[in-house]
Scaffold this active site. Structure first.
Site, PDB file in Angstrom:
ATOM      1  N   ASP A  67       0.799  -1.233   0.047  1.00  0.00           N
ATOM      2  CA  ASP A  67      -0.135  -0.089   0.071  1.00  0.00           C
ATOM      3  C   ASP A  67       0.930   1.158   0.131  1.00  0.00           C
ATOM      4  O   ASP A  67       1.996   1.150   0.023  1.00  0.00           O
ATOM      5  CB  ASP A  67      -0.819  -0.108   1.268  1.00  0.00           C
ATOM      6  CG  ASP A  67      -0.354  -0.074   2.403  1.00  0.00           C
ATOM      7  OD1 ASP A  67       1.050  -0.311   2.632  1.00  0.00           O
ATOM      8  OD2 ASP A  67      -1.134  -0.417   3.636  1.00  0.00           O
ATOM      9  N   ASN A 136      -7.739  -0.946  14.035  1.00  0.00           N
ATOM     10  CA  ASN A 136      -9.168  -0.941  13.697  1.00  0.00           C
ATOM     11  C   ASN A 136      -9.264  -2.305  12.622  1.00  0.00           C
ATOM     12  O   ASN A 136     -10.318  -2.175  12.327  1.00  0.00           O
ATOM     13  CB  ASN A 136      -9.371   0.273  13.054  1.00  0.00           C
ATOM     14  CG  ASN A 136      -8.503   0.529  11.597  1.00  0.00           C
ATOM     15  OD1 ASN A 136      -7.509  -0.219  11.612  1.00  0.00           O
ATOM     16  ND2 ASN A 136      -8.567   1.562  10.950  1.00  0.00           N
ATOM     17  N   HIS A 138      -7.876  -3.142  10.010  1.00  0.00           N
ATOM     18  CA  HIS A 138      -7.374  -3.221   8.689  1.00  0.00           C
ATOM     19  C   HIS A 138      -6.239  -3.930   8.393  1.00  0.00           C
ATOM     20  O   HIS A 138      -5.378  -4.227   9.136  1.00  0.00           O
ATOM     21  CB  HIS A 138      -7.122  -1.600   8.315  1.00  0.00           C
ATOM     22  CG  HIS A 138      -5.920  -1.002   8.548  1.00  0.00           C
ATOM     23  ND1 HIS A 138      -5.659   0.396   8.298  1.00  0.00           N
ATOM     24  CD2 HIS A 138      -4.936  -1.401   9.046  1.00  0.00           C
ATOM     25  CE1 HIS A 138      -4.467   0.750   8.677  1.00  0.00           C
ATOM     26  NE2 HIS A 138      -3.963  -0.337   9.337  1.00  0.00           N
ATOM     27  N   GLU A 143      -9.702  -0.904   4.812  1.00  0.00           N
ATOM     28  CA  GLU A 143     -10.397  -0.369   5.916  1.00  0.00           C
ATOM     29  C   GLU A 143     -11.651  -0.866   6.411  1.00  0.00           C
ATOM     30  O   GLU A 143     -12.317  -1.511   5.552  1.00  0.00           O
ATOM     31  CB  GLU A 143     -10.501   1.278   6.002  1.00  0.00           C
ATOM     32  CG  GLU A 143      -9.199   2.087   5.415  1.00  0.00           C
ATOM     33  CD  GLU A 143      -8.172   2.026   6.726  1.00  0.00           C
ATOM     34  OE1 GLU A 143      -7.789   1.160   7.059  1.00  0.00           O
ATOM     35  OE2 GLU A 143      -8.073   3.238   7.102  1.00  0.00           O
TER      36      GLU A 143
HETATM   37  P1  PGA Z   1       2.137  -1.175  12.572  1.00  0.00           P
HETATM   38  O1  PGA Z   1       1.011  -1.009  11.588  1.00  0.00           O
HETATM   39  O2  PGA Z   1       2.946  -2.405  12.280  1.00  0.00           O
HETATM   40  O3  PGA Z   1       3.055   0.138  12.278  1.00  0.00           O
HETATM   41  O4  PGA Z   1       1.651  -1.336  13.905  1.00  0.00           O
HETATM   42  C1  PGA Z   1       0.195  -2.189  11.352  1.00  0.00           C
HETATM   43  C2  PGA Z   1      -0.917  -1.615  10.235  1.00  0.00           C
HETATM   44  O5  PGA Z   1      -1.438  -0.478  10.669  1.00  0.00           O
HETATM   45  O6  PGA Z   1      -1.217  -2.451   9.414  1.00  0.00           O
END
Ligand code: PGA
Length: 240
Positions: A67, A136, A138, A143
């Site tokens: 992404d 959340n 995602h 999302e």
């Molecule tokens: P993080 O992000 O590894 O920085 O916790 C995880 C994500 O948002 O997919």
């Protein structure tokens, strides 16, 4: 689903790197996809070490970025491109022609989706994907409320993603849109590894793996996916 719980982040990173290295040895030339948050950094560091000592050949594989934040590119600290190139692709000297990533600065974002979808098709789909999980639920920028069969797509980011995302940008405002591989690509991969570390991920790990599948928790879609390995530390597993 195979759930493996490790003592801490260090052990989790080493176990995830060993899993990926085994996949590479058994599937040379396949397409890999890594999430670019904080959680995969330890695993990426271990893989680069293994590459440099000859234990695994990262240059034999193909890569697609999961992404990107819309409006950001390599020169923006905290972009997915900057994180992945500095910590992995450049560190392992993987040639550019083996890497396809979204250009978050392109004004033709639909064109970016087509370009990435075509690349994945040419490679015969994603082989292994390593995903983190947002608080959340995602996956990438899929999302809450996302369509489960989408290929590459442009999304309005969830408020929680923007708030938490500020940690990558040291004071600069977090973008409100993202571009991501959709669940239609991710759930078609040969194998998925989901990694999570820390107490703050424990509630969403529980909801994603134990609650009823629902689109408000995108990661819950993984429950239907057979070749899933969940690699988490004790803290992230504490509510399972
Ligand atoms: P993080 O992000 O590894 O920085 O916790 C995880 C994500 O948002 O997919």
């Amino acid at each position: 689903m195979n759930i493996i719980v490790k003592n801490d982040y260090e052990e989790l990173s080493i176990a995830a790197a060993e899993y990926v290295a085994d996949y590479i040895r058994n599937n040379p030339g396949k397409l890999l996809c890594f999430a670019a948050g904080d959680t995969p950094l330890g695993l990426l560091r271990e893989l680069v070490k293994m590459n440099n000592s000859g234990e695994v050949d990262l240059v034999s594989m193909w890569y697609v970025g999961l992404d990107e934040w819309i409006g950001l590119g390599y020169e923006d600290k905290g972009s997915c491109k900057q994180i992945m190139f500095d910590n992995f692709y450049n560190a392992a000297e993987i040639p550019d022609n083996r890497i396809m990533v979204f250009d978050g600065k392109d004004i033709d974002l639909d064109g970016q989706c087509v370009r990435v979808d075509n690349f994945i098709k040419q490679q015969g789909g994603v082989g292994l994907t390593v995903l983190g999980i947002g608080v959340n639920g995602h996956l990438g920028f899929n999302e809450p409320g996302v369509q489960s069969d989408a290929k590459s797509l442009i999304v309005n980011l969830d408020q929680i993603t923007c708030t938490i995302g500020a940690k990558y940008f040291s004071g600069i405002i977090c973008p409100s849109k993202g571009i991501t591989l959709g669940l239609g690509h991710l759930l078609n991969a040969d194998k998925i590894v989901l990694i999570a570390s820390g107490e703050h991920k424990s509630e969403i790990v529980r909801k994603s793996l134990k609650d009823k599948i629902n689109t408000n928790i995108p990661a819950s879609a993984l429950q239907n996916y057979l070749n899933l390995t969940v690699l988490i530390d004790k803290e992230a597993a504490s509510k399972l």
